[in-house]
Enzyme design. Structure first.
Site, PDB file in Angstrom:
ATOM      1  N   ARG A  97      11.229   4.037   3.323  1.00 53.20           N
ATOM      2  CA  ARG A  97      10.894   3.079   4.390  1.00 53.20           C
ATOM      3  C   ARG A  97      12.150   2.285   4.708  1.00 53.20           C
ATOM      4  O   ARG A  97      12.861   1.844   3.798  1.00 53.20           O
ATOM      5  CB  ARG A  97       9.797   2.138   3.931  1.00 53.20           C
ATOM      6  N   LYS A 120      25.478  -3.392  -0.461  1.00 54.66           N
ATOM      7  CA  LYS A 120      26.946  -3.320  -0.511  1.00 54.66           C
ATOM      8  C   LYS A 120      27.500  -2.622   0.712  1.00 54.66           C
ATOM      9  O   LYS A 120      28.699  -2.397   0.824  1.00 54.66           O
ATOM     10  CB  LYS A 120      27.394  -2.530  -1.756  1.00 54.66           C
ATOM     11  N   ARG A 162       0.804  -1.225   0.000  1.00 52.98           N
ATOM     12  CA  ARG A 162       0.000   0.000   0.000  1.00 52.98           C
ATOM     13  C   ARG A 162       0.836   1.273   0.000  1.00 52.98           C
ATOM     14  O   ARG A 162       0.589   2.191  -0.759  1.00 52.98           O
ATOM     15  CB  ARG A 162      -0.881   0.075   1.248  1.00 52.98           C
ATOM     16  N   THR A 163       1.810   1.337   0.901  1.00 53.15           N
ATOM     17  CA  THR A 163       2.490   2.618   1.066  1.00 53.15           C
ATOM     18  C   THR A 163       3.264   2.971  -0.203  1.00 53.15           C
ATOM     19  O   THR A 163       3.136   4.068  -0.741  1.00 53.15           O
ATOM     20  CB  THR A 163       3.408   2.580   2.304  1.00 53.15           C
ATOM     21  N   HIS A 193       5.097   6.124  11.597  1.00 51.80           N
ATOM     22  CA  HIS A 193       4.596   5.955  10.219  1.00 51.80           C
ATOM     23  C   HIS A 193       3.625   7.103   9.938  1.00 51.80           C
ATOM     24  O   HIS A 193       2.412   6.903   9.846  1.00 51.80           O
ATOM     25  CB  HIS A 193       3.913   4.595  10.098  1.00 51.80           C
TER      26      HIS A 193
HETATM   27  C1  NCD Z   1       1.802  -0.923   8.140  1.00 54.38           C
HETATM   28  C2  NCD Z   1       3.299  -0.730   8.283  1.00 54.38           C
HETATM   29  O1  NCD Z   1       4.041  -0.955   7.333  1.00 54.38           O
HETATM   30  O2  NCD Z   1       3.681  -0.332   9.358  1.00 54.38           O
HETATM   31  N1  NCD Z   1       1.392  -1.126   6.825  1.00 54.38           N
HETATM   32  C3  NCD Z   1       1.146  -0.038   6.032  1.00 54.38           C
HETATM   33  O3  NCD Z   1       1.993   0.781   5.806  1.00 54.38           O
HETATM   34  N2  NCD Z   1      -0.088   0.117   5.578  1.00 54.38           N
HETATM   35  C4  NCD Z   1       1.252  -1.936   9.078  1.00 54.38           C
HETATM   36  C5  NCD Z   1       1.859  -3.305   9.106  1.00 54.38           C
HETATM   37  O4  NCD Z   1       2.794  -3.627   8.395  1.00 54.38           O
HETATM   38  O5  NCD Z   1       1.351  -4.102   9.913  1.00 54.38           O
END
Ligand code: NCD
Length: 356
Positions: free
Chosen positions: A101, A80, A51-52, A129
């Site tokens: 991320r 590396k 999703r993100t 997040h």
């Molecule tokens: C979440 C995350 O990555 O923290 N997912 C997301 O970004 N929608 C929640 C999860 O991974 O459980």
């Protein structure tokens, strides 16, 4: 210039403006179709995501911009041994904005301290997040019509679940918020998040009992037990089935309670709940794209080549962070930095309190 590392980087007024903007984008998408023409978003995903990452990429395409990046650490120079700081400097040469991320707590702050373009934290370890929280806020606004006087149940892995940490911070700023923290003892909310609620005088209760908590809730925010953050696989096995939301449990909830979940779901919401009109989690995922469009527009409009993040005054460098998941454990020559919060010193990167 602005970056978004922590949801508290945005004022309440800015949160309102972002959700207003997202609603305008939903109503008039054609007016935004060329807004980012010629601009590039770099998506640097050192950790899995559906999703993100895809909502960021879809957001940039729908604004008429371009996307570059990688979706796993193995295909980047991190494999590396390149540091986060160097990666941020390099990507600043190629893109206009970064969404990153990373599995380490505090990695996004390190990137923002070294980039010359805005950095968006798309999840740093088990820490924060903020863009998921933006998606959650837009969902709350669309489902409930308000941000104030809501009783919010957070259920599942409150220790490692980064989305709930950011959500508590955001919702603690609205009038009449109450939290019910529902988790096994081992997965309770970290102390730095409890501290935020105490500082803001937000009433909260902690319980392990979902059935007992559900009737009072306006929002139930379910989370996945975060298998990848457990040091002990046996503990994960023991806790993984702690909560499963079923139609039977939903029968005890308010008729207008909204069920949110950042997704992915493993087994903590029965598929049978999906047909319940109160199940808002798939709508929440769509909202994530619109609010990320609003965020990209805002940060690009404010980008001016100035440093994205400046360090606060009065930091200490003579303490050590003991959080094994903190970016200070792996990043080359990264100085320790501790900030005073009330009577404790907290790691600037991951907010863990220094041991006395
Ligand atoms: C979440 C995350 O990555 O923290 N997912 C997301 O970004 N929608 C929640 C999860 O991974 O459980």
């Amino acid at each position: 210039m602005r970056s978004l590392i922590d949801i508290m980087d945005l004022s309440v007024q800015e949160l309102d403006e972002l959700t207003d903007k997202a609603l305008d984008i939903i109503a008039h998408p054609e007016q935004y179709a060329h807004a980012c023409e010629g601009k590039k978003l770099a998506t640097l995903f050192f950790e899995p995501s559906t999703r993100t990452r895809l909502s960021f990429e879809a957001a940039m395409y729908e604004l008429g911009g371009h996307v570059i990046g990688f979706s796993e650490a193995a295909s980047s120079s991190a494999s590396k041994g390149e540091s986060v700081a160097d990666t941020a400097k390099i990507v600043s040469c190629y893109a206009d904005i970064i969404a990153m991320r990373h599995p380490r707590d505090g990695a996004a702050l390190v990137a923002a301290l070294n980039a010359s373009i805005p950095v968006i934290n798309a999840g740093d370890g088990g820490h924060c997040h903020p863009t998921q929280t933006l998606a959650d806020l837009l969902t709350i606004r669309r489902e409930k019509g308000r941000f104030d006087h809501l009783t919010i149940g957070l259920c599942g892995d409150l220790k490692y679940g980064r989305t709930v940490h950011s959500l508590v911070n955001a919702m603690s700023r609205y009038q009449g918020t109450r939290f019910v923290l529902i988790s096994p003892e081992e997965l309770r909310m970290p102390d730095y998040v409890l501290q935020t609620m105490a500082d803001e005088h937000i009433p909260y209760t902690e319980t392990a009992d979902l059935d007992g908590a559900i009737p009072a809730l306006d929002i139930l925010y379910m989370t996945r037990i975060q298998r990848e953050r457990f040091a002990d696989p046996e503990q994960y096995e023991r806790l993984k089935d702690s909560y499963v939301l079923t139609p039977e449990k939903m029968a005890a909830a308010k008729a207008d309670m909204a069920v949110l979940h950042p997704l992915p779901r493993v087994n903590e919401i029965s598929v049978a709940v999906d047909a319940d009109p109160r199940a808002a989690y798939f709508r929440q995922a769509l909202n994530g794209k619109y609010i990320r469009m609003a965020l990209i527009l805002k940060l690009l409009a404010e980008a001016d080549g100035a440093p994205a993040v400046t360090l606060p005054e009065g930091l200490r460098a003579d303490l050590r962070c003991h959080n094994r998941r903190c970016i200070t454990q792996t990043e080359q020559e990264l100085p320790q930095r501790f900030e005073q919060a009330k009577d404790v010193w907290r790691c600037l990167y991951c907010q863990t309190a220094a041991e006395r």
